[in-house]
Design a protein around this motif. Sequence first.
Motif, PDB file in Angstrom:
ATOM      1  N   SER A 150      -4.917   2.938  32.619  1.00 32.39           N
ATOM      2  CA  SER A 150      -4.719   3.003  34.062  1.00 32.39           C
ATOM      3  C   SER A 150      -4.476   4.420  34.539  1.00 32.39           C
ATOM      4  N   GLY A 151      -4.047   5.312  33.631  1.00 32.39           N
ATOM      5  CA  GLY A 151      -3.753   6.676  34.048  1.00 32.39           C
ATOM      6  C   GLY A 151      -4.846   7.649  33.742  1.00 32.39           C
ATOM      7  N   ASN A 152      -5.984   7.188  33.237  1.00 30.20           N
ATOM      8  CA  ASN A 152      -7.040   8.093  32.827  1.00 30.20           C
ATOM      9  C   ASN A 152      -8.350   7.750  33.515  1.00 30.20           C
ATOM     10  N   LYS A 153      -8.746   8.562  34.457  1.00 34.52           N
ATOM     11  CA  LYS A 153     -10.060   8.429  35.055  1.00 34.52           C
ATOM     12  C   LYS A 153     -10.844   9.678  34.693  1.00 34.52           C
ATOM     13  N   ALA A 154     -12.000   9.496  34.101  1.00 34.59           N
ATOM     14  CA  ALA A 154     -12.767  10.631  33.605  1.00 34.59           C
ATOM     15  C   ALA A 154     -14.009  10.840  34.461  1.00 34.59           C
ATOM     16  N   LEU A 155     -14.789  11.851  34.081  1.00 34.33           N
ATOM     17  CA  LEU A 155     -15.907  12.272  34.899  1.00 34.33           C
ATOM     18  C   LEU A 155     -17.233  11.841  34.290  1.00 34.33           C
ATOM     19  N   GLY A 156     -18.073  11.219  35.090  1.00 30.77           N
ATOM     20  CA  GLY A 156     -19.459  11.011  34.716  1.00 30.77           C
ATOM     21  C   GLY A 156     -19.679  10.375  33.363  1.00 30.77           C
ATOM     22  N   VAL A 162     -14.632  26.302  24.139  1.00 32.35           N
ATOM     23  CA  VAL A 162     -14.370  24.867  24.306  1.00 32.35           C
ATOM     24  C   VAL A 162     -15.631  24.218  24.877  1.00 32.35           C
ATOM     25  N   LEU A 163     -16.281  23.392  24.065  1.00 27.09           N
ATOM     26  CA  LEU A 163     -17.522  22.741  24.468  1.00 27.09           C
ATOM     27  C   LEU A 163     -17.220  21.380  25.089  1.00 27.09           C
ATOM     28  N   VAL A 164     -18.070  20.966  26.029  1.00 28.25           N
ATOM     29  CA  VAL A 164     -17.817  19.781  26.850  1.00 28.25           C
ATOM     30  C   VAL A 164     -18.879  18.719  26.596  1.00 28.25           C
ATOM     31  N   ASP A 165     -18.413  17.492  26.355  1.00 30.08           N
ATOM     32  CA  ASP A 165     -19.289  16.325  26.321  1.00 30.08           C
ATOM     33  C   ASP A 165     -18.783  15.355  27.382  1.00 30.08           C
ATOM     34  N   ALA A 210     -15.681  26.957  30.184  1.00 30.84           N
ATOM     35  CA  ALA A 210     -15.609  28.155  31.014  1.00 30.84           C
ATOM     36  C   ALA A 210     -16.595  28.123  32.174  1.00 30.84           C
ATOM     37  N   ASP A 211     -17.574  27.240  32.116  1.00 39.02           N
ATOM     38  CA  ASP A 211     -18.603  27.192  33.164  1.00 39.02           C
ATOM     39  C   ASP A 211     -18.165  26.412  34.398  1.00 39.02           C
ATOM     40  N   PHE A 212     -16.976  25.785  34.350  1.00 38.88           N
ATOM     41  CA  PHE A 212     -16.536  24.926  35.443  1.00 38.88           C
ATOM     42  C   PHE A 212     -15.475  25.614  36.294  1.00 38.88           C
ATOM     43  N   SER A 213     -15.246  25.072  37.472  1.00 42.37           N
ATOM     44  CA  SER A 213     -14.208  25.587  38.367  1.00 42.37           C
ATOM     45  C   SER A 213     -12.838  25.209  37.812  1.00 42.37           C
ATOM     46  N   PRO A 214     -11.765  25.880  38.262  1.00 47.38           N
ATOM     47  CA  PRO A 214     -10.420  25.509  37.785  1.00 47.38           C
ATOM     48  C   PRO A 214     -10.091  24.033  37.995  1.00 47.38           C
ATOM     49  N   ALA A 215     -10.475  23.466  39.136  1.00 48.15           N
ATOM     50  CA  ALA A 215     -10.180  22.054  39.380  1.00 48.15           C
ATOM     51  C   ALA A 215     -10.932  21.157  38.396  1.00 48.15           C
ATOM     52  N   GLU A 216     -12.197  21.505  38.112  1.00 49.00           N
ATOM     53  CA  GLU A 216     -12.977  20.702  37.172  1.00 49.00           C
ATOM     54  C   GLU A 216     -12.468  20.879  35.748  1.00 49.00           C
ATOM     55  N   ILE A 217     -12.012  22.083  35.426  1.00 50.09           N
ATOM     56  CA  ILE A 217     -11.399  22.327  34.118  1.00 50.09           C
ATOM     57  C   ILE A 217     -10.175  21.439  33.950  1.00 50.09           C
ATOM     58  N   ASN A 218      -9.344  21.429  34.971  1.00 47.16           N
ATOM     59  CA  ASN A 218      -8.098  20.666  34.898  1.00 47.16           C
ATOM     60  C   ASN A 218      -8.371  19.163  34.742  1.00 47.16           C
ATOM     61  N   ARG A 219      -9.336  18.651  35.477  1.00 46.80           N
ATOM     62  CA  ARG A 219      -9.635  17.218  35.387  1.00 46.80           C
ATOM     63  C   ARG A 219     -10.093  16.834  33.981  1.00 46.80           C
ATOM     64  N   ARG A 220     -10.900  17.676  33.378  1.00 38.39           N
ATOM     65  CA  ARG A 220     -11.370  17.378  32.026  1.00 38.39           C
ATOM     66  C   ARG A 220     -10.239  17.503  31.004  1.00 38.39           C
ATOM     67  N   LEU A 238     -10.531  13.738  25.345  1.00 36.66           N
ATOM     68  CA  LEU A 238      -9.979  13.987  24.021  1.00 36.66           C
ATOM     69  C   LEU A 238     -10.314  15.420  23.633  1.00 36.66           C
ATOM     70  N   THR A 239      -9.305  16.196  23.313  1.00 37.34           N
ATOM     71  CA  THR A 239      -9.479  17.608  22.985  1.00 37.34           C
ATOM     72  C   THR A 239      -9.202  17.808  21.504  1.00 37.34           C
TER      73      THR A 239
END
Length: 347
Positions: A38-44, A103-106, A157-167, A172-173
């Motif tokens: 319930s506390g985790n909403k992710a992107l795309g 830091v690579l993003v999936d 590094a390719d994302f905005s600060p807000a998008e970085i924070n959401r991810r 899972l890091t």
Amino acid sequence: MGRRCWRRRALAAACLGAALLLLLLLLGAAARALLPESGNKALGSGWLGGKKRSPLQMLYDLDQGSSSALAEVHRQRRNLLRRACSRHTRRQRLLQPEDLRHVLVDDAHGLLYCYVPKVACTNWKRVLLALRGPGAADPQAIPAHQAHAPGRLPSLADFSPAEINRRLRAYLTFLFVREPFERLASAYRNKFARPYSAAFQRLYGTRIVRRLRPRAHPDALARGHDVRFAEFLAYLLDPRTRRDEPFNEHWERAHALCHPCRLRYDVVGKFETLAEDAAFVLGLVGAPGLRFPAPPPSRAKAAAASQDLARRLFQDISPFYQRRLFDLYKMDFLLFNYSAPSYLRLH
């Protein structure tokens, strides 16, 4: 004069505000605990609408139970890292987006992977590319040069600060680390003692020869193909090296690449337990059928061979330089719970 002063103050305040915003975003993400669904909403991702539990949610479920011995190992590693960070780090500079380049993003699977060269990062990049492809692609079939090709895998590094924070909050890091001196020995062998590394030798080997070999042969000055291990270490310890430019990623400290005291890592995998830790991550992803590439038969005893290589290379290095080098890589030893190698003469 007053107007110029006001403008300078306004500009300084704007820069400071942007820096503080990024700091708050990153610290907020670093402090997040493992949250229930319930506390985790992710992107795309395919699990955004509740179709599938995210890897972070899967890890949370494991942490609530006591049936997984491997989950307990990784919980202990997280706790050890957190305690080491609070014990051994003080004030740190503000992180900039560029600090997150490794830091690579999936987005499809909710993963953030910080890659450390010489710690199976080629195979992890292959796995991430295989996860993106249709069907059950074979990671081993992806050529190494394609795995490392710029732009194949997006960086945080390719994302905005807000998008970085959401991810950082929802994904899972994870990272994989290795005993620092064994990693260093592997980097030397791979980049300076192999004929296929001619381009790397011309870039760094010639630099080392020019600086550290007073009467170098013209061939060595032109090719940099015969750098000795002691010369490589002297280059690392030379203050001019880091003053001129950052360390190359193959011998940069893992903590300087991945910032484990600023970003919260859910899984700290180790090269020494690579197969088990990789299977653990892929199980959290929900891809247990995807096999992490196994080492070739000639490297079946890779751990023992890696230790032996480091031991042989360091046996001719003086205790004075062993101590200086240990101090240089000390934070990696401390943060990732590695003991000083028994072959070192540090006293």
